[in-house]
Design a protein around this motif. Structure first.
Motif, PDB file in Angstrom:
ATOM      1  N   LEU A   1     -14.628 -12.521   4.400  1.00 53.94           N
ATOM      2  CA  LEU A   1     -15.327 -11.291   4.775  1.00 53.94           C
ATOM      3  C   LEU A   1     -16.384 -11.542   5.845  1.00 53.94           C
ATOM      4  N   ASP A   2     -16.928 -12.753   5.903  1.00 55.01           N
ATOM      5  CA  ASP A   2     -17.919 -13.066   6.929  1.00 55.01           C
ATOM      6  C   ASP A   2     -17.276 -13.143   8.319  1.00 55.01           C
ATOM      7  N   ARG A   3     -15.973 -13.426   8.357  1.00 55.82           N
ATOM      8  CA  ARG A   3     -15.260 -13.554   9.636  1.00 55.82           C
ATOM      9  C   ARG A   3     -14.360 -12.360   9.898  1.00 55.82           C
ATOM     10  N   ILE A   4     -14.608 -11.269   9.208  1.00 62.15           N
ATOM     11  CA  ILE A   4     -13.672 -10.153   9.286  1.00 62.15           C
ATOM     12  C   ILE A   4     -13.576  -9.560  10.694  1.00 62.15           C
ATOM     13  N   GLU A   5     -14.678  -9.544  11.437  1.00 63.32           N
ATOM     14  CA  GLU A   5     -14.620  -8.983  12.789  1.00 63.32           C
ATOM     15  C   GLU A   5     -13.752  -9.853  13.695  1.00 63.32           C
ATOM     16  N   VAL A   6     -13.791 -11.165  13.488  1.00 63.86           N
ATOM     17  CA  VAL A   6     -12.947 -12.063  14.279  1.00 63.86           C
ATOM     18  C   VAL A   6     -11.489 -11.912  13.863  1.00 63.86           C
ATOM     19  N   LEU A   7     -11.260 -11.750  12.568  1.00 66.22           N
ATOM     20  CA  LEU A   7      -9.903 -11.699  12.046  1.00 66.22           C
ATOM     21  C   LEU A   7      -9.227 -10.357  12.280  1.00 66.22           C
ATOM     22  N   ALA A   8      -9.995  -9.260  12.226  1.00 66.23           N
ATOM     23  CA  ALA A   8      -9.370  -7.936  12.250  1.00 66.23           C
ATOM     24  C   ALA A   8     -10.056  -6.951  13.187  1.00 66.23           C
ATOM     25  N   GLY A   9     -11.065  -7.358  13.903  1.00 73.97           N
ATOM     26  CA  GLY A   9     -11.711  -6.449  14.827  1.00 73.97           C
ATOM     27  C   GLY A   9     -12.872  -5.691  14.185  1.00 73.97           C
ATOM     28  N   PRO A  10     -13.662  -4.971  15.004  1.00 78.16           N
ATOM     29  CA  PRO A  10     -14.868  -4.307  14.492  1.00 78.16           C
ATOM     30  C   PRO A  10     -14.608  -3.125  13.567  1.00 78.16           C
ATOM     31  N   GLY A  11     -13.427  -2.528  13.628  1.00 81.75           N
ATOM     32  CA  GLY A  11     -13.142  -1.368  12.777  1.00 81.75           C
ATOM     33  C   GLY A  11     -12.221  -1.707  11.617  1.00 81.75           C
ATOM     34  N   ALA A  12     -12.374  -2.899  11.066  1.00 80.77           N
ATOM     35  CA  ALA A  12     -11.450  -3.382  10.044  1.00 80.77           C
ATOM     36  C   ALA A  12     -11.471  -2.486   8.812  1.00 80.77           C
ATOM     37  N   SER A  13     -10.309  -2.404   8.168  1.00 79.62           N
ATOM     38  CA  SER A  13     -10.173  -1.656   6.921  1.00 79.62           C
ATOM     39  C   SER A  13     -10.054  -2.649   5.768  1.00 79.62           C
ATOM     40  N   VAL A  14     -10.925  -2.506   4.786  1.00 84.75           N
ATOM     41  CA  VAL A  14     -11.027  -3.474   3.699  1.00 84.75           C
ATOM     42  C   VAL A  14     -10.853  -2.754   2.368  1.00 84.75           C
ATOM     43  N   GLY A  15     -10.041  -3.330   1.493  1.00 82.79           N
ATOM     44  CA  GLY A  15      -9.889  -2.831   0.128  1.00 82.79           C
ATOM     45  C   GLY A  15     -10.419  -3.856  -0.854  1.00 82.79           C
ATOM     46  N   ILE A  16     -11.245  -3.414  -1.801  1.00 85.93           N
ATOM     47  CA  ILE A  16     -11.818  -4.294  -2.814  1.00 85.93           C
ATOM     48  C   ILE A  16     -11.389  -3.789  -4.196  1.00 85.93           C
ATOM     49  N   VAL A  17     -10.715  -4.616  -4.958  1.00 82.14           N
ATOM     50  CA  VAL A  17     -10.313  -4.264  -6.323  1.00 82.14           C
ATOM     51  C   VAL A  17     -11.252  -4.966  -7.295  1.00 82.14           C
ATOM     52  N   GLY A  18     -12.063  -4.189  -7.999  1.00 80.36           N
ATOM     53  CA  GLY A  18     -13.044  -4.744  -8.926  1.00 80.36           C
ATOM     54  C   GLY A  18     -14.436  -4.659  -8.333  1.00 80.36           C
ATOM     55  N   LEU A  19     -15.265  -3.794  -8.891  1.00 78.54           N
ATOM     56  CA  LEU A  19     -16.584  -3.537  -8.304  1.00 78.54           C
ATOM     57  C   LEU A  19     -17.641  -4.513  -8.783  1.00 78.54           C
ATOM     58  N   GLY A  20     -17.708  -4.770 -10.100  1.00 79.04           N
ATOM     59  CA  GLY A  20     -18.788  -5.593 -10.639  1.00 79.04           C
ATOM     60  C   GLY A  20     -20.136  -4.988 -10.298  1.00 79.04           C
ATOM     61  N   ALA A  21     -21.088  -5.828  -9.950  1.00 83.47           N
ATOM     62  CA  ALA A  21     -22.410  -5.349  -9.559  1.00 83.47           C
ATOM     63  C   ALA A  21     -22.441  -4.848  -8.129  1.00 83.47           C
ATOM     64  N   GLY A  22     -21.329  -4.979  -7.410  1.00 82.74           N
ATOM     65  CA  GLY A  22     -21.260  -4.524  -6.022  1.00 82.74           C
ATOM     66  C   GLY A  22     -21.639  -5.582  -5.013  1.00 82.74           C
ATOM     67  N   THR A  23     -21.645  -6.859  -5.407  1.00 79.94           N
ATOM     68  CA  THR A  23     -22.113  -7.934  -4.539  1.00 79.94           C
ATOM     69  C   THR A  23     -21.376  -7.980  -3.208  1.00 79.94           C
ATOM     70  N   LEU A  24     -20.057  -7.826  -3.233  1.00 77.66           N
ATOM     71  CA  LEU A  24     -19.269  -7.959  -1.998  1.00 77.66           C
ATOM     72  C   LEU A  24     -19.621  -6.891  -0.974  1.00 77.66           C
ATOM     73  N   ALA A  25     -20.218  -5.788  -1.414  1.00 72.94           N
ATOM     74  CA  ALA A  25     -20.535  -4.697  -0.480  1.00 72.94           C
ATOM     75  C   ALA A  25     -21.420  -5.165   0.664  1.00 72.94           C
ATOM     76  N   CYS A  26     -22.237  -6.195   0.418  1.00 72.11           N
ATOM     77  CA  CYS A  26     -23.176  -6.637   1.445  1.00 72.11           C
ATOM     78  C   CYS A  26     -22.534  -7.520   2.499  1.00 72.11           C
ATOM     79  N   TYR A  27     -21.235  -7.729   2.427  1.00 74.57           N
ATOM     80  CA  TYR A  27     -20.512  -8.333   3.545  1.00 74.57           C
ATOM     81  C   TYR A  27     -20.039  -7.260   4.530  1.00 74.57           C
ATOM     82  N   ARG A  28     -20.213  -6.019   4.175  1.00 77.37           N
ATOM     83  CA  ARG A  28     -19.748  -4.935   5.043  1.00 77.37           C
ATOM     84  C   ARG A  28     -20.609  -4.856   6.297  1.00 77.37           C
ATOM     85  N   ARG A  29     -19.950  -4.564   7.432  1.00 76.72           N
ATOM     86  CA  ARG A  29     -20.643  -4.400   8.710  1.00 76.72           C
ATOM     87  C   ARG A  29     -20.415  -2.990   9.229  1.00 76.72           C
TER      88      ARG A  29
END
Length: 750
Positions: free
Chosen positions: A523-551
């Motif tokens: 997720l830290d390299r998502i702009e390099v891997l998929a461009g600035p408008g990347a579409s991301v799906g997350i299965v499993g919310l938990g406390a929401g930690t992964l949300a802070c990788y969003r740009r």
């Protein structure tokens, strides 16, 4: 007349064994069939058990109703019912629309009843009915002994499924094999009926002389004594998998021991008498831990809890056997006993999740057992001391007051982590409990005081602090640790999220999602891997930690099955990852597999699967069909990230077999615990990355490294597959080959 005089016990025993074997073989088989639609949360199993108990009650009520007719007419009606129920064969799952969020507790029983209700109902009736037909011959002997055979067959059916049937046969073959067994059962029932009416027993069984019909009070005792072991079986399942050790195979063990307790209780009496003698001490020693909400010494406590269930259930069922009526009231006895089983199941599976924020049904049922168990005097000190009745009552009251004093000190030493002192105080209260066993009120009070002292005070405090919540899918607890500057979210014993509370670090990724974890690197390299408008799906919310990788500019969609988890993650007084980093990201509530199947094809650049329920293996999310759903939702060059950290299962061979079957490239990143600037914030994690081509995967992983360099920063290595490992499908999957057997007994820290 020799043939007429023979009661043909062997035929009735065989019929009961086959029917009970089929009855409890179909339970885990159907649970396996519904995995793709329901997942594997402990409460799904409890809901299924409630359905089975209700159908069993219906079968017993039907058998009781049939008892008014002659054996020949009973046989005609019952065989007709068996043939009509055969229309539901082979076993399959009814096609019902998925449940609305929050309606799972009612939808699961409806689905199971519609899928196997008629067949289960018909087979459930055969055990009491065969005993009734057996007793129709006055030379046959005690029919209650056949109930031991019935439960032995049930135990064999239950255990044979995970041990023999599931690893060897796909579901379609299992279903047809069960149908063949059903045909055999119909023939055996017909043969049993013929054995009775040809032997002259053509009247409804009426042995038992002139014994009066059991009173309502006696029937109430049957009901309550049967309800407690049934509820305790389910509460032990929930307690173990929620707060002691979330090892999914434990879900079957309580039911197996519950069935074995009937075998001991209704068979020759010596083992049952031993259980009655030792049950009060076992209940006191192990039941004292019933309010414990920590995974410390997990496997030892789990084994002790299972042992307590077996001993207490055997003692209660032996007491039930002692209260049995004459054979003429046999079906009434089993009907009331089955109603008690349903009553205990209703309390543990439906009422408790609505009433309590923790598994408080377990300690309550332990106390109920204390109020119903036969209590033989273990230490007759009042006779040795020759005290009067009044002096004895005063001494018992003093013992209880002393236990209250000791419990207060036990709470202080337990919460203060003074293990040695806590052990001494706990042992002292246990000894007092043994001294007052003869006095039921005192015994139950001392047991409750021991519960409060041994972790119970902390459990109650967490509930009063409004930091714990319970849903159909589990118990979630939010706790603060000001010394470590942490706020933690636990699902049972499994850490599901952690947020730093020290200023300036609140949004740092933690636990399984650190910058050096597989998902963090992706997720830290998502702009390099998929461009600035990347579409991301997350299965499993938990406390929401992964949300802070969003740009900014990225399009995130989060899938979460439990609305309660969404409420926790969105509540800024608990966690702020989601509210500060991705406040407008849509959260789709429902089973992820079903919800992703409804997404447009080729929607996501990266799809992250992180959907464990405590340590319950998400089997239905890792099959060929499930991975196919993810592949359809991904763009042709999309990346699939799957979290496989688990204390009990090695999931690498599963994904390796799937990747090879699809021709995909795959790699794993094993990130050890204790890395970074603050090692207390990170836990070990294992993430698998999959892509359609090696070139695409290499854009994330770089050149794969050897296994001995797996702990280096950014080290991705090839998956460790196994020769001839069978690819998982919705029709065939077995967890036994991937089980960490040493972790079951010796544990593994997160």
């Amino acid at each position: 007349m020799t043939a007429v005089a023979s009661p043909r016990r062997w035929l009735f025993v065989l019929t009961i064994l086959v029917g009970s074997f089929l009855l409890f073989l179909v339970q885990p088989m159907v649970a396996r069939m519904v995995l793709p639609r329901l997942g594997g949360a402990p409460m799904v199993w409890n809901s299924a058990m409630l359905v089975y108990q209700a159908l069993l009650l219906g079968g017993y009520a039907y058998a009781h109703w049939l008892g008014r007719f002659a054996v020949r007419r009973q046989a005609a009606i019952h065989i007709a019912l068996l043939l009509a129920a055969a229309l539901w064969l082979p076993i399959g799952i009814a096609q019902l629309p998925p449940p609305a969020p929050g309606q799972e507790a009612l939808w699961v029983p409806l689905l199971l009843a519609a899928s196997i209700g008629p067949v289960f109902f018909a087979v459930a009736a055969q055990a009491p009915l065969m005993q009734r037909w057996f007793a129709a011959d006055p030379r046959a002997g005690d029919p209650y002994m056949l109930y031991a055979a019935s439960n032995l067959g049930s135990f064999a059916g239950l255990i044979s499924y995970p041990a023999l049937v599931e690893p060897a046969l796909p579901l379609a073959v299992q279903s047809w094999g069960w149908s063949a067994g059903y045909a055999l059962l119909v023939l055996l029932v017909a043969a049993s009926a013929a054995a009775r009416w040809r032997g002259g027993a053509d009247m409804a069984g009426d042995s038992g002389g002139a014994e009066a019909r059991p009173t309502a009070r006696r029937q109430l005792r049957w009901l309550l004594i049967a309800a407690v072991p049934s509820g305790l079986m389910l509460s032990t399942t929930t307690h173990l998998t929620t707060d002691i050790v979330a090892m999914p195979l434990l879900w079957v063990l309580p039911l197996g021991l519950y069935l074995l307790s009937f075998v001991i209780a209704f068979a020759p009496r010596a083992p049952a008498r031993i259980a009655i003698v030792i049950a009060p001490a076992v209940l006191l020693g192990v039941g004292g831990l019933a309010l414990l909400s920590t995974g410390g010494a997990a496997m030892l406590i789990a084994i002790a809890s299972l042992g307590m269930l077996f001993v207490v259930a055997t003692a209660l069922h032996a007491h039930l056997y002692d209260l049995r009526p004459a054979p003429r009231y046999l079906t009434l006895f089993y009907l009331v006993m089955s109603a008690g089983g349903v009553l205990g199941g209703l309390f543990a599976a439906l009422a408790a999740p609505l009433l309590f924020d923790w598994v408080y049904e377990h300690p309550l049922l332990v106390l109920a057992a204390a109020l119903l168990l036969p209590l033989p005097p273990l230490l007759a000190w009042e006779k040795w001391t020759h005290l009067s009745a009044g002096a004895t009552r005063i001494m018992v009251a003093l013992f209880v007051l002393t236990a209250l004093f000791a419990s207060f000190h036990l709470v202080r030493t337990w919460t203060g982590e003074f293990a040695g002192a806590a052990l001494l105080w706990g042992g002292f209260i246990f000894a007092i409990g043994l001294l007052v066993t003869r006095w039921r009120w005192a015994y139950a009070t001392v047991l409750a005081l021991l519960m409060v002292g041994l972790g119970g005070w902390s459990t109650l405090h967490d509930s009063l602090s409004d930091m714990r919540v319970r849903s159909y899918f589990g118990v979630y607890t939010v706790t603060d640790d000001p010394w470590r500057h942490q706020r933690r979210l636990a699902h049972g014993t499994t850490l599901h999220g952690l947020q730093r509370t020290d200023a300036g670090h609140e949004l740092d990724p933690t636990t399984y999602y650190g910058p050096q974890s597989g998902v963090g690197l992706a997720l830290d390299r998502i702009e390099v891997l998929a461009g600035p408008g990347a579409s991301v799906g997350i299965v499993g919310l938990g406390a929401g930690t992964l949300a802070c990788y969003r740009r900014p500019g990225q399009h995130w969609t989060i899938f979460e099955i439990d609305p309660v988890m969404v409420d926790i993650a969105r509540d800024p007084t608990k966690f702020t990852f989601l509210s500060r980093c991705a406040p407008h990201a849509p959260v789709v509530i429902g089973d992820a597999r079903l919800q992703i199947a409804g997404q447009p094809a080729g929607r996501f650049d990266i799809l992250v699967i992180d959907a464990f329920s405590s340590d319950a293996i998400p089997l239905h999310l890792l099959t060929r069909e499930a991975i196919g759903i993810y592949a359809r939702a991904l763009k042709p060059d999309g990346l699939l990230l799957i979290h496989i950290s688990n204390r009990f299962f090695n999931l690498e061979p599963v994904l390796d077999a799937e990747a090879k079957a699809r021709g995909w490239a795959a790699a794993i990143r094993n990130d050890p615990a204790g890395r970074g600037d603050d090692p207390d914030m990170l836990t070990r994690s294992s993430w698998v990355a999959l892509a359609a081509t090696p070139q695409r995967l290499a854009q994330l992983t770089g050149p794969l490294k050897s296994a001995d360099k797996a702990h280096e920063d950014g080290a991705w290595i090839a998956l460790a597959g196994r020769p001839h490992f069978d690819r998982w499908t919705d029709d065939y999957a077995s967890t036994l080959p991937i089980l960490y057997w040493n972790h079951i007994f010796f544990g593994r820290s997160e």
